[in-house]
Design a protein around this motif. Structure first.
Motif, mmCIF file in Angstrom:
data_model
loop_
_atom_site.group_PDB
_atom_site.id
_atom_site.type_symbol
_atom_site.label_atom_id
_atom_site.label_comp_id
_atom_site.label_asym_id
_atom_site.label_seq_id
_atom_site.Cartn_x
_atom_site.Cartn_y
_atom_site.Cartn_z
ATOM 1 N N PRO A 1 0.796 -1.230 0.000
ATOM 2 C CA PRO A 1 0.000 0.000 0.000
ATOM 3 C C PRO A 1 0.829 1.282 0.000
ATOM 4 C CG PRO A 1 -1.028 -1.612 1.421
ATOM 5 C CD PRO A 1 0.272 -2.214 0.986
ATOM 6 N N TRP B 1 -0.832 7.169 3.682
ATOM 7 C CA TRP B 1 -1.080 5.789 4.092
ATOM 8 C C TRP B 1 -0.775 5.587 5.570
ATOM 9 C CZ3 TRP B 1 -3.523 1.539 3.684
ATOM 10 C CH2 TRP B 1 -3.050 0.378 4.299
ATOM 11 N N PRO C 1 -1.210 2.056 8.146
ATOM 12 C CA PRO C 1 -1.628 0.645 8.125
ATOM 13 C C PRO C 1 -2.931 0.425 8.869
ATOM 14 C CG PRO C 1 0.706 0.837 8.628
ATOM 15 C CD PRO C 1 0.144 2.231 8.684
ATOM 16 N N ILE D 1 -6.986 -5.546 8.038
ATOM 17 C CA ILE D 1 -8.184 -6.107 7.406
ATOM 18 C C ILE D 1 -8.019 -7.628 7.406
ATOM 19 C CG2 ILE D 1 -9.630 -6.146 5.335
ATOM 20 C CD1 ILE D 1 -9.405 -3.382 6.643
ATOM 21 N N THR E 1 -8.581 -3.919 -1.359
ATOM 22 C CA THR E 1 -7.943 -2.618 -1.507
ATOM 23 C C THR E 1 -8.883 -1.488 -1.106
ATOM 24 O OG1 THR E 1 -8.518 -2.546 -3.867
ATOM 25 C CG2 THR E 1 -6.327 -3.347 -3.299
ATOM 26 N N GLN F 1 -8.918 -1.390 2.665
ATOM 27 C CA GLN F 1 -7.678 -0.833 3.199
ATOM 28 C C GLN F 1 -7.666 0.692 3.080
ATOM 29 O OE1 GLN F 1 -5.298 -3.798 0.832
ATOM 30 N NE2 GLN F 1 -3.912 -3.660 2.569
ATOM 31 N N CYS G 1 -7.917 3.430 6.151
ATOM 32 C CA CYS G 1 -6.898 4.471 6.271
ATOM 33 C C CYS G 1 -7.547 5.850 6.350
ATOM 34 C CB CYS G 1 -5.951 4.393 5.083
ATOM 35 S SG CYS G 1 -4.816 5.791 4.920
#
Length: 328
Positions: free
Chosen positions: A63, A197, A199, A202, A297, A300, A304
């Protein structure tokens, strides 16, 4: 004449034989694109180059690199952008860019190849030709150019999945997608994700007969931001009291549960079978026929961007980049 930014992240397309097999060769892609007769149409446009140092095998793309690409694209004044990428995680990156750039109006094409440009039968030549054709169409979204000599196509970035290895040029497929779906609006994020980004955990669990449930319970107790269940068929699960209690625990902790089908071209329809009623009872969210790469994705990126579970669920259900299109 248009002005195109070409970002070379690495991948098989730009590799050459080394002492231990194929390895990244800096400059190979640029030299081939600018001198090979078959790619002469690229010479009609101004080309800006950004080649990553070092070039990465796509299995090393994370990512952090998705967000790096987003920033490179948004900071560029080029008319459109070509991202060259290895095929192992190309579908993850294409989906991520589709979501990260949703609503920005940027035109991006992602491509790669199953065989290096140093090979006479490389599918990379056809894919680069198709990529230029798509760029010249000035589509304001993220697309993938792939398929090789016989089947090079324009694919929606959020709906691509890899389904085979190096044995075929047509290694990517788009479950539930028909090209006529491009006639529909792509959708857009109300506010494009702009945070850097950070972390976010998930969880992904694939159901199978007799599976232990301690891994799922551990994710819940460790406060994962969201859980994805790869269920059977239309979203069916085993009739198991322990599983239901564990998923109810997730609901109590405001951890949303998303359900997708293990069937490659399957579509989740909670309530179609009684075996999916547990998912409906605990308030799980059906993923339709969205590819796994897009599900993961998008979650994620949402985790974020947002701190609350409700915001993650709302964002997931909003059509940002064709991820909800196809048969439903």
């Amino acid at each position: 004449m248009a002005r195109y930014l070409i970002i070379n992240t690495g991948g098989t397309i730009g590799m050459a034989d080394g002492p231990n097999g194929l390895q990244p060769q800096p400059g190979l892609l640029r030299e081939t694109l600018e001198t090979h007769p078959r790619l002469a149409a690229w010479q009609n446009h101004e080309r800006l180059w950004q080649e990553w140092q070092p070039l990465l095998d796509s299995s090393d793309i994370r990512p952090t690199q998705w967000y790096q690409l987003r920033d490179q694209i948004l900071n560029s004044d080029a008319d459109a952008v070509l991202v060259v990428h290895g095929t192992d995680t190309l579908s993850h990156t294409a989906a991520a860019l589709s979501f990260l750039l949703s609503g920005t109006g940027r035109s991006v094409v992602v491509t790669g190849a199953m065989r290096s440009l140093t090979q006479a039968n490389s599918d990379g030549f056809a894919n680069l030709e198709k990529a230029l054709q798509i760029l010249e169409q000035d589509r304001h979204e993220v697309c993938v150019a792939f398929g090789g000599e016989q089947n090079a196509r324009c694919l929606p970035g959020s709906r691509v999945s890899k389904h085979t290895d190096h044995s075929t040029d047509d290694a990517l497929f788009t479950p539930g997608w028909h090209d006529a779906d491009f006639d529909q609006p792509a959708g857009r994020a109300e506010q494009p994700p702009m945070r850097p980004w950070r972390p976010a955990a998930i969880g992904l669990i694939t159901l199978f007969p007799g599976m232990p449930l301690d891994g799922l319970m551990s994710m819940i107790e460790r406060n994962y931001r969201a859980l994805v269940l790869n269920a059977y068929a239309n979203g069916n699960v085993m009739n198991d009291g322990d599983l239901k209690r564990i998923l109810e625990r997730a609901a109590d902790k405001s951890i949303p549960v998303f359900v997708r089908s293990q069937v490659p071209d399957g579509e989740v329809k909670l309530g179609h079978y009684a075996a999916s009623s547990m998912m409906a009872d605990i308030g799980a969210i059906a993923c339709g026929n969205m590819p796994l790469e897009a599900v993961l994705t998008k979650l994620q990126i949402l985790a974020c961007e947002f701190d609350s579970s409700d915001a993650i669920v709302r964002g997931f259900l909003e059509p940002w980049a064709r991820e909800w299109q196809g048969h439903r």
